[in-house]
Scaffold this motif. Structure first.
Motif, PDB file in Angstrom:
ATOM      1  N   GLY A 161     -18.965  34.055 -15.454  1.00  0.00           N
ATOM      2  CA  GLY A 161     -17.568  34.180 -15.044  1.00  0.00           C
ATOM      3  C   GLY A 161     -17.420  35.015 -13.789  1.00  0.00           C
ATOM      4  N   ILE A 162     -18.198  36.071 -13.690  1.00  0.00           N
ATOM      5  CA  ILE A 162     -18.144  36.918 -12.492  1.00  0.00           C
ATOM      6  C   ILE A 162     -18.587  36.129 -11.266  1.00  0.00           C
ATOM      7  N   ALA A 163     -19.649  35.337 -11.412  1.00  0.00           N
ATOM      8  CA  ALA A 163     -20.121  34.523 -10.290  1.00  0.00           C
ATOM      9  C   ALA A 163     -19.017  33.577  -9.811  1.00  0.00           C
ATOM     10  N   ILE A 164     -18.300  32.971 -10.737  1.00  0.00           N
ATOM     11  CA  ILE A 164     -17.208  32.052 -10.379  1.00  0.00           C
ATOM     12  C   ILE A 164     -16.080  32.808  -9.688  1.00  0.00           C
ATOM     13  N   ILE A 165     -15.692  33.936 -10.247  1.00  0.00           N
ATOM     14  CA  ILE A 165     -14.597  34.726  -9.670  1.00  0.00           C
ATOM     15  C   ILE A 165     -14.951  35.183  -8.256  1.00  0.00           C
ATOM     16  N   LEU A 166     -16.168  35.681  -8.069  1.00  0.00           N
ATOM     17  CA  LEU A 166     -16.577  36.139  -6.737  1.00  0.00           C
ATOM     18  C   LEU A 166     -16.595  34.985  -5.742  1.00  0.00           C
ATOM     19  N   HIS A 167     -17.056  33.826  -6.178  1.00  0.00           N
ATOM     20  CA  HIS A 167     -17.071  32.650  -5.301  1.00  0.00           C
ATOM     21  C   HIS A 167     -15.643  32.271  -4.890  1.00  0.00           C
ATOM     22  N   LEU A 168     -14.733  32.263  -5.843  1.00  0.00           N
ATOM     23  CA  LEU A 168     -13.338  31.925  -5.529  1.00  0.00           C
ATOM     24  C   LEU A 168     -12.709  32.964  -4.598  1.00  0.00           C
ATOM     25  N   LEU A 169     -12.991  34.238  -4.831  1.00  0.00           N
ATOM     26  CA  LEU A 169     -12.467  35.279  -3.944  1.00  0.00           C
ATOM     27  C   LEU A 169     -13.022  35.138  -2.525  1.00  0.00           C
ATOM     28  N   ASP A 170     -14.302  34.793  -2.412  1.00  0.00           N
ATOM     29  CA  ASP A 170     -14.890  34.578  -1.088  1.00  0.00           C
ATOM     30  C   ASP A 170     -14.235  33.397  -0.378  1.00  0.00           C
ATOM     31  N   LEU A 218     -11.161  32.330  -0.896  1.00  0.00           N
ATOM     32  CA  LEU A 218      -9.816  32.776  -0.555  1.00  0.00           C
ATOM     33  C   LEU A 218      -9.838  33.641   0.697  1.00  0.00           C
ATOM     34  N   TYR A 219     -10.789  34.544   0.784  1.00  0.00           N
ATOM     35  CA  TYR A 219     -10.913  35.396   1.963  1.00  0.00           C
ATOM     36  C   TYR A 219     -11.177  34.551   3.211  1.00  0.00           C
ATOM     37  N   GLY A 220     -12.057  33.556   3.094  1.00  0.00           N
ATOM     38  CA  GLY A 220     -12.343  32.669   4.212  1.00  0.00           C
ATOM     39  C   GLY A 220     -11.106  31.911   4.665  1.00  0.00           C
ATOM     40  N   LEU A 221     -10.313  31.451   3.718  1.00  0.00           N
ATOM     41  CA  LEU A 221      -9.082  30.741   4.062  1.00  0.00           C
ATOM     42  C   LEU A 221      -8.071  31.666   4.724  1.00  0.00           C
TER      43      LEU A 221
END
Length: 95
Positions: free
Chosen positions: A61-70, A72-75
């Motif tokens: 779950g942490i891996a997924i959350i970090l990927h989504l946050l990254d 979002l930051y890129g966008l």
């Protein structure tokens, strides 16, 4: 900051730090024989700890959350760049 300072400030042990770097939860800049960590990396450690301790989120779950946050930051960076280009174009049209 170099690895030893980061370990001291983040309160991570070396094994955990290495595991998180290997999992790409932390992506320090590699320079010569050491890593360079940033304040953003410290914030990411706090986030990971909060997700694990306060919400009981597992590693997957942490891996997924970090990927989504990254993502979002890129966008956010992309939108900021587009807005800056539009503002520049408007100022050229007015000038």
């Amino acid at each position: 900051m170099e690895t030893q300072e980061f370990i001291g400030r983040s309160h991570l042990d070396t094994r955990t730090l290495n595991a998180w770097v290997e999992a790409e939860w932390l992506v320090p800049v590699a320079s010569k024989k050491t890593f360079q960590f940033s304040e953003a990396d410290l914030a990411r450690v706090r986030l990971i700890r909060d997700l694990k301790a306060d919400f009981g989120i597992n590693d997957e779950g942490i891996a997924i959350i970090l990927h989504l946050l990254d993502q979002l930051y890129g966008l956010r960076c992309l939108v900021r760049d587009i807005q800056a280009m539009e503002a520049s174009d408007r100022s050229k049209d007015l000038g």
